[in-house]
Scaffold this motif. Structure first.
Motif, PDB file in Angstrom:
ATOM      1  N   LEU A  46       0.828  -1.207   0.000  1.00  0.00           N
ATOM      2  CA  LEU A  46       0.000   0.000   0.000  1.00  0.00           C
ATOM      3  C   LEU A  46       0.863   1.258   0.000  1.00  0.00           C
ATOM      4  CD1 LEU A  46      -2.842  -0.981   2.511  1.00  0.00           C
ATOM      5  CD2 LEU A  46      -3.065  -0.611   0.049  1.00  0.00           C
ATOM      6  N   PHE A  49       2.257   1.663  -3.357  1.00  0.00           N
ATOM      7  CA  PHE A  49       1.175   2.012  -4.276  1.00  0.00           C
ATOM      8  C   PHE A  49       0.983   3.522  -4.351  1.00  0.00           C
ATOM      9  CE2 PHE A  49      -3.382   3.111  -4.526  1.00  0.00           C
ATOM     10  CZ  PHE A  49      -3.629   2.740  -5.840  1.00  0.00           C
ATOM     11  N   CYS A  50       1.103   4.204  -3.203  1.00  0.00           N
ATOM     12  CA  CYS A  50       0.885   5.653  -3.205  1.00  0.00           C
ATOM     13  C   CYS A  50       2.174   6.433  -3.438  1.00  0.00           C
ATOM     14  CB  CYS A  50       0.221   6.112  -1.908  1.00  0.00           C
ATOM     15  SG  CYS A  50       1.283   6.092  -0.445  1.00  0.00           S
ATOM     16  N   MET A  54       2.686   9.728  -6.101  1.00  0.00           N
ATOM     17  CA  MET A  54       3.023  10.934  -5.336  1.00  0.00           C
ATOM     18  C   MET A  54       4.290  11.576  -5.879  1.00  0.00           C
ATOM     19  SD  MET A  54       3.912  11.345  -1.279  1.00  0.00           S
ATOM     20  CE  MET A  54       2.201  11.205  -0.792  1.00  0.00           C
ATOM     21  N   TRP A 176      -4.528  16.550  -8.362  1.00  0.00           N
ATOM     22  CA  TRP A 176      -4.251  15.118  -8.291  1.00  0.00           C
ATOM     23  C   TRP A 176      -3.188  14.818  -7.226  1.00  0.00           C
ATOM     24  CZ3 TRP A 176      -6.783  11.044  -9.879  1.00  0.00           C
ATOM     25  CH2 TRP A 176      -7.672  11.154 -10.942  1.00  0.00           C
ATOM     26  N   VAL A 180      -3.504  12.390  -3.936  1.00  0.00           N
ATOM     27  CA  VAL A 180      -2.557  11.335  -3.580  1.00  0.00           C
ATOM     28  C   VAL A 180      -2.058  11.536  -2.144  1.00  0.00           C
ATOM     29  CG1 VAL A 180      -0.320  10.312  -4.117  1.00  0.00           C
ATOM     30  CG2 VAL A 180      -1.860  10.957  -5.962  1.00  0.00           C
ATOM     31  N   GLN A 181      -1.867  12.793  -1.742  1.00  0.00           N
ATOM     32  CA  GLN A 181      -1.460  13.061  -0.362  1.00  0.00           C
ATOM     33  C   GLN A 181      -2.526  12.593   0.621  1.00  0.00           C
ATOM     34  OE1 GLN A 181      -0.046  17.069   0.450  1.00  0.00           O
ATOM     35  NE2 GLN A 181       0.799  17.244  -1.604  1.00  0.00           N
ATOM     36  N   LEU A 183      -4.622  10.219   0.071  1.00  0.00           N
ATOM     37  CA  LEU A 183      -4.565   8.756   0.030  1.00  0.00           C
ATOM     38  C   LEU A 183      -3.437   8.247   0.931  1.00  0.00           C
ATOM     39  CD1 LEU A 183      -5.302   5.980  -1.149  1.00  0.00           C
ATOM     40  CD2 LEU A 183      -3.764   6.476  -3.059  1.00  0.00           C
ATOM     41  N   SER A 184      -2.291   8.923   0.889  1.00  0.00           N
ATOM     42  CA  SER A 184      -1.165   8.488   1.722  1.00  0.00           C
ATOM     43  C   SER A 184      -1.502   8.620   3.203  1.00  0.00           C
ATOM     44  CB  SER A 184       0.090   9.304   1.388  1.00  0.00           C
ATOM     45  OG  SER A 184      -0.052  10.652   1.798  1.00  0.00           O
ATOM     46  N   ILE A 187      -3.573   5.587   4.126  1.00  0.00           N
ATOM     47  CA  ILE A 187      -2.724   4.402   4.231  1.00  0.00           C
ATOM     48  C   ILE A 187      -1.863   4.479   5.487  1.00  0.00           C
ATOM     49  CG2 ILE A 187      -0.810   3.154   3.141  1.00  0.00           C
ATOM     50  CD1 ILE A 187      -1.997   3.951   0.434  1.00  0.00           C
ATOM     51  N   PRO A 270       6.319   9.160   1.845  1.00  0.00           N
ATOM     52  CA  PRO A 270       5.135   9.946   2.224  1.00  0.00           C
ATOM     53  C   PRO A 270       5.224  10.530   3.623  1.00  0.00           C
ATOM     54  CG  PRO A 270       4.488   7.876   1.191  1.00  0.00           C
ATOM     55  CD  PRO A 270       5.960   7.788   1.440  1.00  0.00           C
TER      56      PRO A 270
END
Length: 411
Positions: A46, A49-50, A54, A176, A180-181, A183-184, A187, A270
């Motif tokens: 995971l 994945f990000c 990023m 975008w 993604v940030q 999303l991180s 996670i 991240p």
């Protein structure tokens, strides 16, 4: 009751609790704790994945916001010089500690140790060609941060050349990147679970007595890490940005815990980016460029470790240590790092160790011995590497704010 108390704690406390519980589970259940490996693998997947999207989004946005490739070139050049010089200095520190404490004296190899094969060393022409991508999807799949930064810079430069037409596209890419940030962050909320599984598997697989054959090497290495932290990182950030050692540790504690849990500079990107931007208030342009770049070519931890390993092997064989040979080891480490290094992968340093030992004529049985406990050493190398990324970013950001070296404050 306990679950309610756990939920009220900060993320840092949760990670520490999960790490401690994972060590306890690994000790109690031993080999059976390895069944938790799938949880740790899911967490690392995971993170990776990000990480790739990023890096791509932030590198494009960095070029678009800077609008001056020469400025970014100056930042990159300063960063590479800092990374290279610090690795050489770290090698000198690692050499000093190993020469003083002699961790290899009294070591005997057991007969059941099997040497790993020598990794293939590609010709320099193939290495050079490998820096230029031919397929974006393949780069994303391979997780090659170098190539992704290169692609992002090219795309960002193309958008800047579009003028007013590219501004809208730049804004969309920034959105975008923000997604993604977010999303991180989602996670990262699972970090305690991932760290618990990874620590349980590590301790369960190797057992609490795994360090006993080379416990002195481990202690000497971590002593050099503490010295490097106190003698280099602390003064650098204090004198450049006025950040006290206590404040530096407090603001980067999540980064340290993530490094210990994942043993991967790439997977920590991240968390390191968040710390750089939010905890240290580093310019996004500098943070977005230095942290991903540093995850690949800033290897102070390896600079401390590799000379120690070479001296350890020489002492264990009863061979006198040659300082010119130690210098060659440091130079080989620098070359391997600048050529892509271990890519920030967990235990990726084992392949580099095998290359260096092979080049120096050290029996590969020592590489096998080190690989058995490298996970424990890797916790220190990853932490030193990622804290080094933060330190260099802090210094460059401070230079820009005080001396306007890169004129980012005017943009």
């Amino acid at each position: 009751m306990l679950l309610s108390f756990y939920r009220r704690q900060s993320m840092t406390v949760r990670i520490v609790f999960a790490m401690s519980f994972g060590i306890l589970v690994g000790i109690v259940f031993g080999e059976r704790a390895r069944e938790l490996r799938f949880i740790g693998d899911i967490y690392l997947r995971l993170l990776k994945f990000c990480v790739m999207p990023m890096i791509l989004m932030t590198s494009i946005s960095t070029i678009c916001n800077t609008k001056d490739i020469k400025t970014l070139g100056r930042i990159g050049l300063c960063a590479c010089l800092c990374f290279s010089l610090s690795l050489i200095l770290a090698g000198a520190v690692g050499t000093f500690f190993s020469m003083i404490f002699k961790p290899g004296i009294g070591i005997q190899l057991s007969s059941d140790i099997h040497a790993p094969g020598i990794p293939q060393i590609l010709p320099w022409q193939e290495v050079a060609v490998g820096f230029f991508p031919e397929n974006l999807v393949q780069v994303l799949l391979d997780g090659n941060v170098f190539l992704l930064l290169f692609i992002g810079m090219l795309c960002g430069l193309s958008i800047v050349k579009m003028g007013a037409k590219g501004e809208r596209l730049s804004e969309n890419i920034a959105l975008w990147g923000l997604a993604v940030q977010k999303l991180s962050r989602i996670i990262f909320s699972f970090t305690p679970i991932g760290v618990f599984a990874l620590m349980a598997v590590t301790v369960g697989q190797y057992g609490p007595g795994v360090l006993s054959p080379i416990v002195k090497l481990t202690l000497v290495y971590y002593a050099s890490c503490l010295f490097w932290l106190a003698a280099v990182y602390f003064p650098v950030v204090w004198f450049s940005a006025g950040i006290t050692p206590v404040s530096f540790l407090k603001r980067s504690v999540r980064v340290i815990l993530c490094c210990i849990g994942t043993c991967s500079s790439t997977s920590t990107i991240p968390v390191n980016l968040t710390a750089a931007r939010e905890n240290f208030h580093i310019s996004p342009i500098i943070a977005n460029f230095i942290v991903p770049l540093g995850s690949q070519i800033n290897k102070n931890g390896l600079g401390l470790l590799f000379p120690s390993l070479h001296i350890f092997a020489c002492q264990a064989q009863g061979v006198s240590v040659s300082l010119p040979n130690v210098g060659i080891v440091i130079a080989l480490t620098l070359v391997l790092v600048l050529c892509g290094g271990n890519g920030g992968l967990p235990s990726g340093g084992v392949f580099m160790i095998t290359m260096v030992f092979s080049a120096m004529g050290v029996p590969l049985e020592f590489a096998a011995l080190i690989s058995g406990i490298y996970r424990f050493l890797d916790m220190g190398t990853t932490t030193m590497n990622c804290l080094g990324d933060l330190a260099v970013a802090i210094v460059l950001d401070s230079l820009d704010k005080k001396k306007h070296c890169f004129s980012l404050q005017e943009k």
